[in-house]
Scaffold this active site. Structure first.
Site, mmCIF file in Angstrom:
data_model
loop_
_atom_site.group_PDB
_atom_site.id
_atom_site.type_symbol
_atom_site.label_atom_id
_atom_site.label_comp_id
_atom_site.label_asym_id
_atom_site.label_seq_id
_atom_site.Cartn_x
_atom_site.Cartn_y
_atom_site.Cartn_z
ATOM 1 N NE ARG A 51 -2.139 -1.389 3.284
ATOM 2 C CZ ARG A 51 -1.654 -2.666 3.382
ATOM 3 N NH1 ARG A 51 -1.945 -3.579 2.699
ATOM 4 N NH2 ARG A 51 -0.644 -2.876 4.341
ATOM 5 C CB THR A 52 3.683 2.669 1.995
ATOM 6 O OG1 THR A 52 2.648 2.338 3.556
ATOM 7 C CG2 THR A 52 4.355 4.223 2.490
ATOM 8 C CE LYS A 80 25.060 -8.124 -6.884
ATOM 9 N NZ LYS A 80 25.067 -6.513 -8.348
ATOM 10 N NE ARG A 101 7.964 0.659 5.726
ATOM 11 C CZ ARG A 101 6.500 0.236 5.245
ATOM 12 N NH1 ARG A 101 6.667 -1.445 5.290
ATOM 13 N NH2 ARG A 101 5.169 0.759 5.106
ATOM 14 C CG HIS A 129 4.272 5.049 8.062
ATOM 15 N ND1 HIS A 129 5.053 5.403 6.797
ATOM 16 C CD2 HIS A 129 3.916 3.600 7.928
ATOM 17 C CE1 HIS A 129 4.314 4.963 6.367
ATOM 18 N NE2 HIS A 129 3.443 3.784 6.238
#
Lengths: 301, 154
Positions: A51-52, A80, A101, A129
């Site tokens: 959603r975000t 890596k 995120r 958030h």
């Protein structure tokens, strides 16, 4: 706020947050504006968040900007062994703003310190958030007409829910009365209650949701997460304690709206979806307007 | 200070430098680590488990030709709040003061939150001291609070 990062809701003053909400209203009236045509926004999702991410990408696309990035760390150089610092410094060369995120708490603050472009925190672990918080404020203001002197009920996991913590702190600027509904194990942390006390605001704690419903202008539902309980029996006891059903809304105020940061599992019955109080899907849409407003303000267009 | 007085000291006097006195005995080597003294090349005299009228036992450090800035010395207040710093020039005390917990703690404490980014990447830790009396440190990065009982030094 041009060129400034948004890491925590505390980074913006009350007035700055309101300016974002006002600008989001303009985007709601006219969502397609090609004002970011010359900009590239990187969406770096070190963990998946449908959603975000889609909401941010939708916001950039509606403004005519370009999006680059990755959707989980498996498809980045983190695999890596690249450090977060190196990833951020490299991506700064390719973009004008980074939406990030990351599963680790504090990662967004660190990224904002090493980056040469602004960072928008799209969630750092259980910490912050802030864009969710702004879209929650926008949704509350839109449904109630204002943000002042409201009664807001928070229901479910108040201990670990970062959206709850940020929103409580933000609402402390608006003379809110808080109704806190949770099992004993998941009460709002004292560090967050401290903000309420510092502002000399009132809060009431309940374990029974039906007691809080008649008082609320907003009911903010959250999911009770099984993984938060050390004892599975304790989870079983409380998992269905807070299922909001249409029957429970009989005692609700006329203006009351139900919000939820989503995804929901079973804490709101589907029979609520068609009730006039249900607002959680519109709330998700509001996220696009708020993110448009943020991107435009931070990029200075 | 005359010669007879100096002979009575269990740890020799220094001509120029800093004495850190009244360190809780069991925290002496933490203070050595916090001040990064392992790499110091001039003379260091270390006294451990010395008698103290105030505290029973104490530790003491005497550092020849070493003078600290206030913010450096204040770091040790985190582990040795009872410590006093004494500046010596030509065997004379020219300054004596208690240590104070600083407003910000950089580099020396580990964040209590296992999911904090500082515990997973090469990042210098930074904390704002939000309660000096009861020692509560708020991580600059993850915003979680490390309380006195959970303080771990790097």
């Amino acid at each position: 706020m041009k060129k400034r990062s948004l890491v925590s809701i505390n980074d913006f003053s009350k007035e700055e947050s309101i300016r974002i909400l006002d600008r989001a209203m303009e985007f709601e009236k006219n969502p397609t504006q090609k004002i970011l045509e010359n900009f590239v926004v990187a969406t770096l999702f070190f963990e998946p968040s449908t959603r975000t991410r889609l909401s941010f990408e939708s916001a950039v696309n509606r403004l005519g900007g370009k999006v680059i990035g990755f959707t989980d760390s498996a498809s980045s150089s983190v695999q890596k062994g690249e450090s977060l610092k190196d990833t951020i410094k490299t991506v700064c060369n390719y973009s004008d703003l980074i939406v990030m995120r990351h599963p680790r708490e504090g990662s967004a603050r660190f990224a904002s310190e090493v980056a040469s472009v602004p960072i928008i925190n799209a969630g750092d672990g259980a910490n912050q958030h802030p864009t969710q918080c702004l879209l929650d404020l926008y949704s509350i203001r839109k449904t109630q007409g204002h943000l002042d002197n409201l009664h807001v009920a928070f229901v479910g996991d108040l201990k670990y829910g970062r959206t709850v913590h940020s929103l409580v702190i933000a609402l402390c600027n608006f003379n809110t009365t808080f109704h806190l509904v949770s099992p004993q194990e998941l009460k709002l942390p004292s560090s967050v209650k401290m903000h309420i006390k510092e502002k000399q605001l009132n809060y009431h704690q309940y374990t029974d949701l039906s007691e809080a419903v008649p008082h609320a202008d907003i009911i903010y539902m959250t999911r009770i997460q099984k993984e938060r309980f050390s004892d599975p029996i304790e989870y079983e006891k409380v998992k269905n304690s807070y299922v909001l059903s249409s029957k429970m809304l009989v005692t609700a105020r006329e203006n009351m709206k139900v919000l939820h940061p989503l995804p929901r599992v079973n804490e709101i019955s589907e029979d609520v979806d068609d009730m006039p109080q249900a607002y959680y899907f519109e709330q998700a849409l509001n996220g696009v307007y708020v993110r448009q407003a943020l991107l435009a303000s931070i990029l200075g267009v | 200070m005359n010669k007879d007085q100096r002979k009575e000291l269990k740890v020799s006097a220094i001509e120029n430098g800093t004495v850190i006195d009244h360190i809780p005995a069991h925290n002496l080597f933490q203070v050595v680590r916090i001040l990064n003294l392992e790499k110091y090349e001039s003379q260091i005299l270390i006294g451990m488990n010395l008698d103290s009228q105030k505290y029973g036992q104490k530790g003491i450090l005497k550092l020849s030709n070493k003078f600290f800035k206030s913010d450096e010395i204040n770091k040790i207040a985190l582990v040795a709040p009872t410590a006093t710093m004494i500046v010596i020039r030509d065997f004379q005390i020219v300054e004596k003061r208690n240590v104070e917990i600083p407003d910000e703690v950089v580099k020396i404490v580990k964040c209590f939150n296992p999911n904090c980014i500082t515990n997973h990447e090469k990042i210098i830790t930074r904390f704002n001291v939000i309660d000096k009396a009861d020692l509560r440190l708020q991580c600059h990065y993850c915003e979680k609070i490390t309380a006195k009982d959970n303080v771990t030094f790097l």
